[in-house]
Write a protein that holds these residues in place. Structure first.
Motif, PDB file in Angstrom:
ATOM      1  N   UNK A   1       0.440   6.912  -6.588  1.00 60.48           N
ATOM      2  CA  UNK A   1      -0.771   7.705  -6.843  1.00 60.48           C
ATOM      3  C   UNK A   1      -0.509   9.194  -6.735  1.00 60.48           C
TER       4      UNK A   1
ATOM      5  N   UNK B   1       0.829  -1.202   0.000  1.00 63.57           N
ATOM      6  CA  UNK B   1       0.000   0.000   0.000  1.00 63.57           C
ATOM      7  C   UNK B   1       0.874   1.268   0.000  1.00 63.57           C
TER       8      UNK B   1
ATOM      9  N   UNK C   1       1.968   1.980  -3.513  1.00 65.63           N
ATOM     10  CA  UNK C   1       0.832   2.442  -4.324  1.00 65.63           C
ATOM     11  C   UNK C   1       0.501   3.894  -3.993  1.00 65.63           C
ATOM     12  N   UNK C   2       0.554   4.216  -2.708  1.00 66.99           N
ATOM     13  CA  UNK C   2       0.237   5.599  -2.329  1.00 66.99           C
ATOM     14  C   UNK C   2       1.250   6.561  -2.931  1.00 66.99           C
ATOM     15  N   UNK C   3       2.496   6.154  -2.932  1.00 66.26           N
ATOM     16  CA  UNK C   3       3.527   7.024  -3.504  1.00 66.26           C
ATOM     17  C   UNK C   3       3.284   7.210  -5.001  1.00 66.26           C
TER      18      UNK C   3
END
Ligand SMILES: Nc1ncnc2c1ncn2[C@@H]1O[C@H](COP(=O)(O)OP(=O)(O)OP(=O)(O)O)[C@@H](O)[C@H]1O
Ligand SMILES: Nc1ncnc2c1ncn2[C@@H]1O[C@H](COP(=O)(O)OP(=O)(O)OP(=O)(O)O)[C@@H](O)[C@H]1O
Ligand SMILES: [Mg+2]
Ligand SMILES: [Mg+2]
Lengths: 230, 259, 283, 223, 283
Positions: free
Chosen positions: C115, C108, C111-113
């Motif tokens: 996004x 996660x 993925x956050x980075x």
């Protein structure tokens, strides 16, 4: 005499008037049990709802089974179980707390469904937009989902509050001195059941009508600003 | 219903309150106890072929009679003046004294009803039972009393500490104490003294006000039956002492009702 | 943190109606799909798709309904997972991360980075209905980028000005018209200063008379040379005007792509011709 | 094993519970329709009577209703010189069915109001009387709509039957109490009790689903 | 009971495509509106309307949306009440009845009797979804007219044959296409043998390819000389073909009426011309 208050059996009206304060003492216990039971139901229900929403089947499935079990067995039987069986394992709760716990458990099955429905009513697009903005999972839940779900959850919870209130008399079987139990004790001692029981019925009607009106009032007042309600 | 109707129907409905040893229903649904056993004999002598036993809460006995849900109560209910105003009593069938059920080892060191007037501990009584009046007469505050619905709930109530003791008749106490190791009868129990007299109760059969004929017929048969050894055998079988049996002859219902 | 430059704060070429003709062909690809496959159940929605977008490029995706256009954007935003292939965004694999030298499925955190590189504007706006316009915009900068309230508000006001809604900051979304709502959604996405903006049919939920205001704002953004834009739209005239390249999708593949003039006026493929002749071409 | 000894009396009690549930659900269903239709009646007297019954029985506790009917009603009758001493079974069935009747009435009303007005206009154009319209058009279309709610009410009713044990009816809960009083074996008795209620509820739910499917056949076939 | 003859049982001229040119001008009016006014709240929907239909006449009502066309039919079917004026159907006042020589507001009995004269086919079909097709048709004849089951079934089958749906009798409405449903609705209305049939845009809820089957059935009915038909429709070519007279409604009044050729080809009023030019006239 009960709670140090004497009754006056000289006439029906005098009797009714003299036992009113005694019944009101019972009503206070009824209301206390309602509130404590409701708070427990609200918390346990949230817990169950979160477990049921878990992606892990080993958690979600038992939570679902427990909900089903709590919903499908009588409050009275649950109450007996808690009151008589728990002490065998060293857990001794006072009658009032046992009763409130039974109410809380029974209604947690219902409130967990309220939470689920409330959360599911938040459109998918909201989650997606929040993810696209990179909000963390916790922030999505607390700042995006919950505020939108609450205006839908509160009124439904309020209706269960009223239901809990109507189930409190069941606690009389474990010697909780709520309103119905008080009325019965008065009846046992005066051999007049008609007046105390009828008064309890009337008081109940007033309590539920007031509570239902309160729920409607709250529903109309909730800060739904901007939240499109179905 | 009164005697004629009962004879006509051939069935008498007798209520018990699940109190060992006065009257209770065992696992197969048959009634046992000092009340029911004697009542069964009386019914036979009265020529009533069948008995329909009704088990109900103690506090529902008098309302049940008034509502004609049964014809007679065989619970060895104590004959008391305020009850006599509501229902009819037969002559005494038994007499019994008081007792206290406490948790094993008597942790709160209770030996008398009076103790509760001062020590702030809780005492359990059964809904509708006459221990309430005694405790009130002894000055036990209302807040110290816990009302339970059922005799047998006393074991749980006392052993879990929800109340320090259960105030009941000596027979009830010994019957309950036999059932569970977690409770016992309070040792060196002092009989409560009300109005200068030690409290003793006289138990009889109970009827609705309108069942006078039935009550009279039962009285006649009871008087005769009490002369037989069978009667004494029934009482002793359920734990009544000789003194309890003898005691039942010492008062009449008329006296008890006007005291 | 990122090698993609963000648009210059609030500096927007006013009234820019002509196109961003900056040549991007020499630049590095900022989005790259290699043989990406996506299935829903049995249905293959993207079929070994190869696709590239260069930094600063404005690419429009057109194609019939169900051809997988939205899916491309949603996969980039990690709202959908892929079933095969590799995607690189800004040179880094989107769905994988390097750990101890080997590629493993991304956590996660990764993925956050990833996004953070992108912002997305949805067809249905998806504004948060329980927040004012300004809070809609400040929410993510404050809680994701860690800006102070004052900084976030300053930034929100700047972008509200950009989309022409400075006077609506304290209203709730339900009090705005659809076109205004969509402009707020654009400001909200921009406030995160992404290098890539994804638009999924940003005007198709709007009444015809409101479409213009939103297109206007997007057109101004297109003037930003550093902002990469990937746009799904049915507004052919608009696509022609702003995009460097038009991709025609059908059945999860790119049937044809090229400069808008060529695709729109002289499509080579029969499928493209059929599609374009079905669209009423305005203006 | 102890619990084998308990099984027989518990099963006897369960049979009483089953009968009580059956009778009161049937009677309650009937009352639901009477009160629900009455609530929508054009006759104001009928309407207000229905509203009062519904509000009183929804607004008070079931246990209060049970005790009132059991203890207070005979006294009320006495005061009027009437014999209102109902047998406990009658009291139990009456209280339970009035209770779910009041809740069910709201379900019936909601479902009737959900029948599209166009259906009523079509019925009028075909010259049906209001009564025929109710019986032949509105109710048949509303019933499948009500079934899921009625399923929930039936389970609620099964659970509520436990309260009749408090007026000395020999149902499952009463038998369990009796056995526990006798044996003091709370754990076994109450575990069995809970499981038996749960089992009955599952069966009842399954039956209501079947019923739901059979009355809604015309909907299931739809597109 | 009624002086309006019913259509002949099941005798239908097959393949009749030309028009019912029977001259009805000499016949008595079977519907008569005298200065009928209808308001919804403040809005006057019918404004002192005078209107007549002769026995056996086929009249089409056309006009813009909201002009009160449906209202005329709904008032006739007593689904709406009127605020002023008098309506006669088959010579009897619709909303009043004579009692002891004076006219009093009609009771339900009178309204039911008047409704028997008419049958209505709705835009949305309004079939009873919980009954099979056959029961939809037999229900009213059995329970309103008091026919035996056998008679009602025989009659239902006859009308199902007429609308070409004999093989669908045991299905539920939801299993039929829209066009089939509307034909069942026609059969259901006919099975009550009304002298007057009212059609409110019977084809406008249908997909274009299903419109034909319904128009076909109505056209065959139009061949019946004794059946009075009042039809609201937007199918201009069809209206032209079957009707003896076309009435153009606007704002609750009849702006113009006359033979279809005249109204459609040479409307006199500006309002009619504008309306007709707005309709794409097929064929
Ligand atoms: N969550 C989902 N579950 C199953 N199928 C889906 C899902 N989302 C999309 N699809 C299917 O994937 C295919 C492509 O969908 P996508 O939304 O990408 O199409 P699109 O090109 O954006 O179409 P449109 O122009 O209608 O938005 C469609 O056939 C759609 O039905
Ligand atoms: N129940 C009602 N309450 C309020 N207004 C109504 C109602 N029914 C109809 N109206 C209004 O009456 C006017 C005439 O309605 P009507 O349905 O007769 O029009 P119409 O000519 O049939 O139009 P359309 O072609 O759209 O069906 C319209 O303005 C409509 O809004
Ligand atoms: Mg899409
Ligand atoms: Mg209309």
């Amino acid at each position: 005499m009960l709670f140090g208050i004497e009754w006056d059996t000289s006439s029906a009206w005098a009797f009714a008037w003299s036992i009113l304060p005694i019944l009101l003492r019972g009503m206070i216990v009824t209301l206390q049990a309602t509130v404590v039971g409701f708070v427990l139901a609200a918390i346990l229900g949230l817990l169950l709802a979160m477990l049921k929403a878990s992606h892990c089947r080993a958690i979600a499935w038992p939570a679902r089974a427990i909900t089903e079990f709590l919903r499908d067995t009588p409050l009275l039987a649950q109450l007996f179980f808690l009151y008589y069986v728990l002490p065998e394992y060293g857990i001794v709760l006072p009658a009032f707390l046992t009763g409130a716990l039974a109410l809380g458990l029974q209604y947690s099955a219902y409130t967990s469904e309220v939470y689920r429905a409330g959360i599911e009513s938040v459109p998918r697009g909201q989650y997606e937009a929040a993810r696209a903005l990179d909000l963390s999972a916790g922030r999505i839940f607390s700042a995006i989902v919950l505020p939108q779900a609450i205006p839908r959850i509160i009124p439904a919870l309020g209706n269960y509050l009223v239901s809990i209130m109507k189930d409190v008399p069941v606690l009389s079987v474990v010697s909780v001195l709520e309103m119905l139990n008080v009325a019965r004790i008065i009846g046992d001692r005066t051999f007049d059941y008609l007046i105390p029981l009828s008064m309890v019925g009337g008081l109940y009607l007033i309590m539920t009508l007031v509570a239902s009106a309160g729920v409607r009032w709250l529903d109309a007042r909730l800060p739904k600003q901007g939240v499109p309600l179905k | 219903a009164d005697l004629d109707q009962i004879r006509e129907r051939g069935v008498i409905r007798i209520a018990v309150a699940n109190e060992i040893p006065y009257g209770y229903i065992d696992l197969d649904g048959t009634a046992k106890g000092a009340g029911p056993d004697v009542a069964a004999q009386l019914a036979e002598r009265l020529g009533i072929g069948r008995i329909e036993w009704v088990a109900t809460g103690f506090s529902s006995l008098i309302p049940g009679l008034q509502a004609d849900r049964f014809d007679m109560v065989a619970a060895e209910m104590a004959i008391l003046p305020q009850r006599c105003r509501q229902v009819l009593f037969s002559e005494p069938n038994s007499s019994y004294g008081e007792g206290l059920l406490v948790a094993a080892g008597n942790p709160d060191d209770i030996h008398a009803y009076e103790d509760f007037a001062r020590n702030g501990k809780k005492v359990a009584i059964m809904a509708g039972a006459d221990q309430l009046e005694m405790l009130q007469a002894l000055g036990v505050p209302e807040a110290s009393m816990v009302t339970i619905a059922n005799n047998a709930d006393a074991i749980s109530t006392v052993s879990t500490g929800r109340a320090s003791a259960y105030a009941a008749t000596s027979l009830t106490v010994s019957g309950l104490a036999d059932k569970s190791g977690r409770v016992e009868g309070a040792g060196s129990f002092r009989d409560p003294v009300v109005d200068g007299q030690p409290v003793r109760s006289w138990g009889g059969f109970t009827f609705a006000q309108r069942s006078e004929k039935l009550r009279d017929a039962v009285n006649t048969e009871l008087q005769a039956f009490k002369q037989t050894p069978e009667w004494r055998a029934i009482l002793t079988e359920y734990g009544f002492s000789e003194a309890d049996a003898e005691g039942s002859f010492q008062r009449t219902t008329a006296e008890l009702c006007t005291e | 943190m990122t090698d993609i430059s963000t648009i210059n704060d609030g500096v927007v070429a006013e009234g820019q109606s002509s196109l961003a003709e900056g040549d991007t062909t020499g630049r590095e690809p900022v989005i790259r799909f290699d043989a990406v496959t996506k299935k829903f159940g049995d249905v293959t929605v993207l079929d070994a798709l190869d696709f590239e977008v260069r930094k600063g490029e404005k690419v429009t995706i057109i194609g019939p309904s169900g051809s997988g256009k939205s899916t491309v954007l949603r996969i980039l935003m990690t709202l959908e997972q892929i079933d095969g292939g590799v995607i690189h965004v800004a040179g880094k694999p989107l769905w994988h991360e390097a750990r101890n030298g080997t590629l493993v499925p991304a956590g996660e955190e990764h993925l956050r980075m990833m996004r953070k590189e992108m912002g997305m504007v949805f067809q249905q706006f998806n504004l948060f209905p329980h927040m004012t316009v300004r809070r809609n915009i400040t929410e993510a900068p404050m809680h994701v980028l860690g800006l102070s309230r004052a900084e976030a508000v300053a930034r929100a006001d700047e972008y509200l000005e950009l989309v022409g809604l400075s006077d609506q900051a304290d209203k709730f979304p339900s009090q705005l018209s659809g076109g205004q709502q969509q402009r707020v959604a654009i400001a909200r996405a921009l406030a995160m200063r992404p290098g890539i903006m994804l638009f999924d049919e940003p005007t198709s939920a709007l009444d015809p008379e409101l479409v213009g205001e939103v297109l206007n704002v997007i057109q101004r953004l297109a003037g930003e040379h550093d902002l990469t834009m990937l746009l799904v739209t049915h507004e052919m005239a608009f696509a022609r005007q702003i995009s460097d390249r038009v991709c025609f999708f059908d059945k999860g593949r790119i049937v044809e792509q090229g400069p808008p003039e060529q695709i729109m006026s002289a499509p080579r493929e029969a499928r493209t011709q059929a599609f374009l002749s079905g669209c009423l071409q305005p203006g | 094993m102890d619990w084998l000894n308990y099984l027989d009396p518990l099963l006897q009690g369960a049979w009483v519970t089953v009968q009580l549930t059956l009778y009161s659900t049937l009677l309650g269903g009937l009352l639901s329709f009477l009160l629900g239709v009455g609530r929508l009646a054009s006759h104001p007297g009928l309407r207000w009577l229905s509203i009062c019954v519904i509000e009183v029985f929804r607004g008070t506790s079931l246990l209060v209703q049970l005790f009132w009917l059991y203890f207070a009603l005979p006294l009320a009758g006495q005061a009027l010189g009437l014999d209102w001493r109902l047998p406990p079974v009658v009291v139990g069935v009456l209280a339970l069915s009035l209770n779910i009747g009041a809740y069910g009435a709201e379900v019936v009303r909601g479902a009737l109001q959900a029948v599209p007005p166009a259906q009523l206009e079509a019925a009028k154009a075909l010259d049906f009387t209001p009564r025929q319209t109710l019986w032949r058009i509105s109710l048949p279309q509303a019933i499948p709509e009500m079934m899921p709610s009625f399923g929930n009410l039936a389970v609620q009713n099964l659970k509520d039957t436990a309260l009749v044990s408090l007026i000395s009816l020999g149902d499952l809960a009463f038998r369990a109490e009796q056995i526990r009083n006798f044996t003091q074996d709370s754990t076994t008795v109450y575990t069995l009790l809970l499981l038996m209620y749960f089992g009955m509820a599952l069966v009842l739910t399954a039956l209501m689903r079947l019923l739901e499917r059979s009355v809604g056949r015309w909907r299931a076939t739809g597109g």
